[in-house]
Design a protein around this motif. Structure first.
Motif, PDB file in Angstrom:
ATOM      1  N   SER A  70       0.896  -1.250   0.028  1.00  0.00           N
ATOM      2  CA  SER A  70      -0.029   0.131  -0.066  1.00  0.00           C
ATOM      3  C   SER A  70       0.779   1.181  -0.089  1.00  0.00           C
ATOM      4  O   SER A  70       0.242   2.385   0.244  1.00  0.00           O
ATOM      5  N   HIS A  85       1.292  10.136  -6.177  1.00  0.00           N
ATOM      6  CA  HIS A  85       1.402  10.736  -4.792  1.00  0.00           C
ATOM      7  C   HIS A  85       1.744  11.909  -5.144  1.00  0.00           C
ATOM      8  O   HIS A  85       2.646  12.499  -5.702  1.00  0.00           O
ATOM      9  N   ARG A 129      -2.820  10.092  -2.294  1.00  0.00           N
ATOM     10  CA  ARG A 129      -1.984   8.976  -2.871  1.00  0.00           C
ATOM     11  C   ARG A 129      -3.254   8.434  -3.559  1.00  0.00           C
ATOM     12  O   ARG A 129      -4.268   7.941  -3.055  1.00  0.00           O
ATOM     13  N   SER A 148      -6.264   2.128  -5.333  1.00  0.00           N
ATOM     14  CA  SER A 148      -5.641   2.452  -3.934  1.00  0.00           C
ATOM     15  C   SER A 148      -5.976   4.092  -3.777  1.00  0.00           C
ATOM     16  O   SER A 148      -5.854   4.830  -4.865  1.00  0.00           O
ATOM     17  N   GLY A 193      -5.738   7.041  -0.695  1.00  0.00           N
ATOM     18  CA  GLY A 193      -5.112   7.460   0.518  1.00  0.00           C
ATOM     19  C   GLY A 193      -4.600   8.986   0.779  1.00  0.00           C
ATOM     20  O   GLY A 193      -4.493   9.612  -0.183  1.00  0.00           O
ATOM     21  N   THR A 200      -1.914  11.352   3.186  1.00  0.00           N
ATOM     22  CA  THR A 200      -0.712  10.875   4.118  1.00  0.00           C
ATOM     23  C   THR A 200      -0.426  12.296   4.787  1.00  0.00           C
ATOM     24  O   THR A 200      -0.763  13.425   4.214  1.00  0.00           O
ATOM     25  N   ILE A 234      -5.032   4.738   4.292  1.00  0.00           N
ATOM     26  CA  ILE A 234      -5.064   4.232   2.939  1.00  0.00           C
ATOM     27  C   ILE A 234      -5.791   3.036   2.547  1.00  0.00           C
ATOM     28  O   ILE A 234      -5.816   1.974   3.427  1.00  0.00           O
TER      29      ILE A 234
END
Length: 369
Positions: free
Chosen positions: A84, A146, A164, A183, A185, A187, A214
Motif C-alpha cells: 500500500s 502521490h 495517494r 488505492s 489514501g 498522508t 490508505i
C-alpha cells in the motif's frame, strides 16, 4: 495431474515466482436428464453413473489438499497491506512547496524469511503439497501517484500533507484472468528535526514522523480450462457417451485499510545519491476472500434420432474458499536508495516486515519543487 493445474490461481504473480499453489475443492453437480423415448428412467440412471465418474475425474484434478486455505488467504491480505506504499516520498520530505511522484510497488508475505525465496523455488511446490496450506501471498500495485504539499505557509510549519492514488484495470489479461486494483489514501508527515546542509556535499534531510490512511482493493479472477472429460454410458443397444468441458474460476477479493506509523530520516551525498532509513508499523484492517466456481457444457453424444429430448441440462458445482482478515499489527524496517538530478529523483524503497515475514520493493520517479 495436480501439478498441471497448480497455476490455477494467481497466474500473473506466482508463475513469475515459480510457485504452483494447489487447492482442494469438493466437487458436486447434477447429471443431465432426458425425457421421452424407450426406458428413459433406466437410461437416466446410466447417465448418472457416467456423470459420477466424471465428477471423480474432476475432483482428482482439483482436489486433494485444503478447501479453505486460511494461511494462504490471510497472506494475500497481508501482502495488500505491504504493497500500500506505492510512489513513496520517504527520502524527500523537507521540500519547499510540492512533490509529485509516480511508481510501482511489489509485496510478498512468505512462510519464512522472504529473502530466501529465490533459493526455495525448486522445493516450494513440494512444500505446498505437504503442508496443504501455506502463508504465501503477493500483491502488486503497478501504477500509483502521490502528491504532497508543504503547508508551512498557510497551515502548520513543517507539516506535509499528501494524496495517494493508484488504479489498474485489466479485464482480460492473457485471455485467462482479470486483474483490477484501486488505492486511495491521505498522508501526513511532520519534520520534527530540520534539515542540515553541509555545503551541498552532504545534506541531512532531518527527522520526520508520518502517518495516514490508505484503502487498497485488489480483485483477481483466473479462468482455467481443465480439459475435456469423456465417459461411456453403459447403455444397450445405444452407444452413448457423456462429455464435459469444465472451466474453473478462482477469484481473490482483497480489501484492506492501513494506518501507517513511521519515523524516517534520509541523507543526500555528493549532490545526487540519496539514502533513507526508518522504522514503523502498519495498523491494518479489512479482509481477503477466496471464491471458487466451475462451469462447462455437459453433452450426451449419440442421441440423434433416438427420440429423446433434454429435460435437464445438468450442472457442475464446487465448494471451497473462505475469508480472513490481515494481521492488525505489522512492524517494519524501511530503507531506500535513490538518485536525484536537480528537482527530479528516482528512488527504490524497500520495507522488511520482520515479524510477519513480509517484504515490499518499489520504484518511484518524481519531481520536487
Amino acid at each position: 495431474m495436480r501439478n498441471k493445474v497448480g497455476t490455477l490461481f494467481c497466474f500473473f504473480y506466482l508463475v513469475l515466482l515459480g510457485v504452483m499453489p494447489i487447492f482442494a475443492f469438493e466437487v458436486d453437480g447434477k447429471a443431465p436428464e432426458l425425457e421421452g423415448g424407450p426406458s428413459v428412467d433406466q437410461l437416466n440412471d446410466q447417465i448418472a453413473e457416467a456423470f459420477n465418474k466424471v465428477l471423480e475425474t474432476l475432483e482428482d484434478k482439483i482436489g486433494g489438499i485444503d478447501s479453505k486455505p486460511e494461511k494462504f488467504i490471510k497472506a494475500w491480505g497481508n501482502a495488500s497491506v505491504f504493497a500500500s506504499h506505492g510512489a513513496t516520498q520517504r527520502s524527500y520530505v523537507g521540500f519547499n512547496f510540492l512533490t509529485v511522484s509516480v511508481g510501482a510497488m511489489f509485496a510478498i508475505q512468505y512462510p519464512s524469511d522472504p529473502f530466501a525465496i529465490v533459493n526455495d523455488l525448486e522445493i516450494l511446490n513440494n512444500r505446498i503439497n505437504n503442508d496443504g496450506d501455506i502463508a504465501i501471498g503477493v500483491n502488486t500495485q503497478l501504477l500509483n501517484a502521490h502528491v504532497s504539499l508543504n503547508t508551512s505557509k498557510f497551515l502548520l510549519k513543517n507539516l506535509y500533507l499528501g494524496l495517494r492514488f493508484g488504479y489498474m484495470k485489466m479485464d482480460n489479461l492473457f485471455d485467462i484472468m482479470s486483474f483490477n486494483t484501486l488505492s486511495l489514501g491521505i498522508t501526513a508527515n511532520y519534520q520534527i528535526l530540520p534539515r542540515i546542509n553541509l555545503g551541498g556535499i552532504v545534506v541531512w534531510r532531518g527527522l520526520n514522523v508520518g502517518t495516514g490512511f490508505i484503502y487498497q482493493g485488489t480483485d483477481i479472477t483466473n479462468r482455467f480450462k481443465l480439459g475435456t472429460i469423456k465417459e461411456s454410458v453403459n447403455s444397450t443397444p445405444l452407444a452413448l457417451s457423456l462429455e464435459v468441458d469444465p472451466t474453473l474460476f478462482l477469484a481473490m477479493h482483497v480489501n484492506t485499510f492501513v494506518i501507517p506509523l513511521e519515523v524516517n530520516t534520509a541523507v543526500r551525498l555528493l549532490w545526487f545519491l540519496n539514502l533513507s532509513l526508518g522504522v514503523g508499523a502498519d495498523l491494518a484492517f479489512g479482509k481477503s476472500t477466496l471464491e471458487a466456481g466451475v462451469n462447462g457444457d455437459i453433452t450426451v453424444d449419440g442421441l440423434a434420432g433416438q427420440g429423446y429430448t433434454e429435460k435437464n441440462p445438468g450442472n457442475l458445482r464446487i465448494s471451497g474458499g473462505g475469508s480472513m482478515p490481515p494481521d492488525v499489527f505489522n512492524l517494519k524496517l524501511m530503507a531506500g536508495v535513490g538518485f536525484s538530478l536537480g528537482p527530479v529523483f528516482l528512488d527504490c524503497p524497500i520495507t522488511y516486515y520482520f515479524l510477519n515475514n513480509g517484504l515490499n520493493i518499489g520504484i518511484t520517479l518524481g519531481v520536487t519543487l
